[in-house]
Write a protein that holds these residues in place. Structure first.
Motif, PDB file in Angstrom:
ATOM      1  N   GLN A  93       0.864  -1.179   0.000  1.00  0.00           N
ATOM      2  CA  GLN A  93       0.000   0.000   0.000  1.00  0.00           C
ATOM      3  C   GLN A  93       0.901   1.229   0.000  1.00  0.00           C
ATOM      4  O   GLN A  93       2.084   1.146   0.344  1.00  0.00           O
ATOM      5  N   HIS A  94       0.334   2.373  -0.377  1.00  0.00           N
ATOM      6  CA  HIS A  94       1.110   3.610  -0.308  1.00  0.00           C
ATOM      7  C   HIS A  94       0.226   4.765   0.134  1.00  0.00           C
ATOM      8  O   HIS A  94      -1.006   4.700   0.028  1.00  0.00           O
ATOM      9  N   ALA A  95       0.858   5.807   0.656  1.00  0.00           N
ATOM     10  CA  ALA A  95       0.120   6.954   1.200  1.00  0.00           C
ATOM     11  C   ALA A  95       0.988   8.206   1.140  1.00  0.00           C
ATOM     12  O   ALA A  95       2.222   8.129   1.084  1.00  0.00           O
ATOM     13  N   LEU A  96       0.319   9.358   1.144  1.00  0.00           N
ATOM     14  CA  LEU A  96       0.978  10.653   1.316  1.00  0.00           C
ATOM     15  C   LEU A  96       0.396  11.247   2.596  1.00  0.00           C
ATOM     16  O   LEU A  96      -0.694  11.813   2.579  1.00  0.00           O
ATOM     17  N   PRO A  97       1.079  11.069   3.740  1.00  0.00           N
ATOM     18  CA  PRO A  97       0.504  11.465   5.029  1.00  0.00           C
ATOM     19  C   PRO A  97       0.386  12.986   5.193  1.00  0.00           C
ATOM     20  O   PRO A  97       1.093  13.753   4.552  1.00  0.00           O
ATOM     21  N   LYS A  98      -0.511  13.382   6.093  1.00  0.00           N
ATOM     22  CA  LYS A  98      -0.609  14.784   6.503  1.00  0.00           C
ATOM     23  C   LYS A  98       0.682  15.217   7.178  1.00  0.00           C
ATOM     24  O   LYS A  98       1.389  14.400   7.774  1.00  0.00           O
ATOM     25  N   THR A  99       0.977  16.509   7.106  1.00  0.00           N
ATOM     26  CA  THR A  99       2.128  17.055   7.821  1.00  0.00           C
ATOM     27  C   THR A  99       1.892  18.528   8.126  1.00  0.00           C
ATOM     28  O   THR A  99       1.354  19.266   7.296  1.00  0.00           O
ATOM     29  N   LYS A 100       2.280  18.951   9.320  1.00  0.00           N
ATOM     30  CA  LYS A 100       2.171  20.373   9.687  1.00  0.00           C
ATOM     31  C   LYS A 100       3.404  21.157   9.231  1.00  0.00           C
ATOM     32  O   LYS A 100       3.448  22.375   9.363  1.00  0.00           O
ATOM     33  N   ARG A 101       4.397  20.445   8.714  1.00  0.00           N
ATOM     34  CA  ARG A 101       5.650  21.109   8.327  1.00  0.00           C
ATOM     35  C   ARG A 101       5.594  21.734   6.943  1.00  0.00           C
ATOM     36  O   ARG A 101       6.508  22.447   6.549  1.00  0.00           O
ATOM     37  N   VAL A 102       4.556  21.430   6.171  1.00  0.00           N
ATOM     38  CA  VAL A 102       4.481  21.916   4.788  1.00  0.00           C
ATOM     39  C   VAL A 102       3.308  22.883   4.652  1.00  0.00           C
ATOM     40  O   VAL A 102       2.166  22.533   4.942  1.00  0.00           O
ATOM     41  N   ASN A 103       3.609  24.102   4.226  1.00  0.00           N
ATOM     42  CA  ASN A 103       2.574  25.125   4.009  1.00  0.00           C
ATOM     43  C   ASN A 103       2.382  25.459   2.543  1.00  0.00           C
ATOM     44  O   ASN A 103       1.511  26.250   2.197  1.00  0.00           O
ATOM     45  N   GLU A 104       3.206  24.873   1.679  1.00  0.00           N
ATOM     46  CA  GLU A 104       3.167  25.191   0.256  1.00  0.00           C
ATOM     47  C   GLU A 104       2.432  24.093  -0.515  1.00  0.00           C
ATOM     48  O   GLU A 104       2.385  22.949  -0.093  1.00  0.00           O
ATOM     49  N   PRO A 105       1.896  24.434  -1.699  1.00  0.00           N
ATOM     50  CA  PRO A 105       1.188  23.433  -2.502  1.00  0.00           C
ATOM     51  C   PRO A 105       2.144  22.505  -3.258  1.00  0.00           C
ATOM     52  O   PRO A 105       3.305  22.837  -3.504  1.00  0.00           O
ATOM     53  N   ARG A 106       1.616  21.342  -3.614  1.00  0.00           N
ATOM     54  CA  ARG A 106       2.354  20.355  -4.393  1.00  0.00           C
ATOM     55  C   ARG A 106       1.431  19.780  -5.454  1.00  0.00           C
ATOM     56  O   ARG A 106       0.258  19.514  -5.187  1.00  0.00           O
ATOM     57  N   ILE A 107       1.961  19.588  -6.654  1.00  0.00           N
ATOM     58  CA  ILE A 107       1.232  18.917  -7.733  1.00  0.00           C
ATOM     59  C   ILE A 107       1.913  17.587  -8.013  1.00  0.00           C
ATOM     60  O   ILE A 107       3.142  17.513  -8.099  1.00  0.00           O
ATOM     61  N   ASN A 108       1.102  16.554  -8.139  1.00  0.00           N
ATOM     62  CA  ASN A 108       1.596  15.227  -8.468  1.00  0.00           C
ATOM     63  C   ASN A 108       0.850  14.702  -9.693  1.00  0.00           C
ATOM     64  O   ASN A 108      -0.369  14.824  -9.783  1.00  0.00           O
ATOM     65  N   LEU A 109       1.589  14.164 -10.650  1.00  0.00           N
ATOM     66  CA  LEU A 109       1.002  13.527 -11.828  1.00  0.00           C
ATOM     67  C   LEU A 109       1.301  12.042 -11.779  1.00  0.00           C
ATOM     68  O   LEU A 109       2.451  11.655 -11.590  1.00  0.00           O
ATOM     69  N   THR A 110       0.271  11.198 -11.933  1.00  0.00           N
ATOM     70  CA  THR A 110       0.511   9.760 -12.007  1.00  0.00           C
ATOM     71  C   THR A 110      -0.003   9.251 -13.348  1.00  0.00           C
ATOM     72  O   THR A 110      -1.205   9.156 -13.574  1.00  0.00           O
ATOM     73  N   PHE A 111       0.956   8.950 -14.225  1.00  0.00           N
ATOM     74  CA  PHE A 111       0.643   8.424 -15.553  1.00  0.00           C
ATOM     75  C   PHE A 111       0.369   6.930 -15.441  1.00  0.00           C
ATOM     76  O   PHE A 111       1.059   6.213 -14.715  1.00  0.00           O
ATOM     77  N   ARG A 112      -0.641   6.455 -16.192  1.00  0.00           N
ATOM     78  CA  ARG A 112      -1.010   5.052 -16.137  1.00  0.00           C
ATOM     79  C   ARG A 112      -1.669   4.625 -17.455  1.00  0.00           C
ATOM     80  O   ARG A 112      -2.004   5.487 -18.254  1.00  0.00           O
ATOM     81  N   PHE A 113      -1.831   3.313 -17.635  1.00  0.00           N
ATOM     82  CA  PHE A 113      -2.509   2.799 -18.828  1.00  0.00           C
ATOM     83  C   PHE A 113      -3.826   2.171 -18.393  1.00  0.00           C
ATOM     84  O   PHE A 113      -3.839   1.255 -17.582  1.00  0.00           O
ATOM     85  N   ILE A 114      -4.924   2.697 -18.953  1.00  0.00           N
ATOM     86  CA  ILE A 114      -6.261   2.188 -18.646  1.00  0.00           C
ATOM     87  C   ILE A 114      -6.692   1.254 -19.769  1.00  0.00           C
ATOM     88  O   ILE A 114      -6.739   1.661 -20.933  1.00  0.00           O
ATOM     89  N   ASN A 115      -6.992   0.003 -19.420  1.00  0.00           N
ATOM     90  CA  ASN A 115      -7.505  -0.934 -20.401  1.00  0.00           C
ATOM     91  C   ASN A 115      -8.972  -0.618 -20.683  1.00  0.00           C
ATOM     92  O   ASN A 115      -9.768  -0.528 -19.761  1.00  0.00           O
TER      93      ASN A 115
END
Length: 197
Positions: free
Chosen positions: A174-196
């Motif tokens: 499993q994977h996760a991106l946990p909450k954190t109080k240390r980050v106040n700036e935005p982040r963009i994540n792109l996950t490329f995948r192949f959909i059958n």
């Protein structure tokens, strides 16, 4: 395993396979793409089903490509790829040695936005999905957890970093991106995948 390698490498983990490159794009390229993606994509906060309840996702999302995608009771209908996304897709395809026809974008507004523990194991992704994750903006911690042994592996997803999940990774981890109080700036994540389809 060197999680701070200067060059990209494929790494075998317990029952899984990942590729990690912390500097896949330069900081200048990452900042350029961050601004483009932030401005040109249609970011939305959608409702999903969690434990039988309809809740707002703790992040903004967008879905682009050739096919619809359904998870947690939410069906996302695709927007067409932009020019910048086509360029990034081609670079990820070259490393992954596999085609991608869709991309899920996540915009985390600050450290309060997060992604809970999950696996990308929807049927339309196939038995051994290859998912390429590109990061822009704030650095966030990304954690893997083995379903059986409970072993954890953490990565600091820096701007311009590329993490590819392949092999049986989605079956055993499993994977996760946990909450954190240390980050106040935005982040963009792109996950490329192949959909059958």
């Amino acid at each position: 395993m060197d999680l701070f390698a200067e060059q990209g490498e494929w790494i075998t983990i317990n029952n899984g396979l990942i590729y990690w490159h912390p500097h896949f794009l330069s900081l200048q390229q990452a900042e350029h793409y961050y601004q483009q993606l932030n401005n040109e994509l249609d970011w939305r906060q959608e409702r999903i089903m969690m434990f039988g309840k309809s809740v707002l996702q703790p992040r903004l999302q967008t879905w682009l490509g050739d096919a619809a995608y359904t998870y947690s009771g939410l069906t996302m209908h695709p927007q067409p790829f932009t020019t910048s996304l086509m360029a990034l897709k081609a670079q990820c395809e070259q490393v992954a040695q596999t085609p991608f026809n869709s991309v899920l974008g996540n915009l985390y507004r600050d450290g309060e936005d997060y992604m809970g523990w999950h696996q990308d194991n929807e049927p339309e992704l196939g038995d051994q999905p290859v998912i390429a994750s590109l990061s822009f903006g704030a650095t966030r911690q990304f954690v893997f957890k083995h379903k059986t042994t409970k072993e954890k592996i953490a990565f600091q997803l820096t701007p311009g970093s590329l993490l590819i999940m392949a092999g049986d990774t989605q079956l055993y981890w499993q994977h996760a991106l946990p909450k954190t109080k240390r980050v106040n700036e935005p982040r963009i994540n792109l996950t490329f995948r192949f959909i059958n389809q």
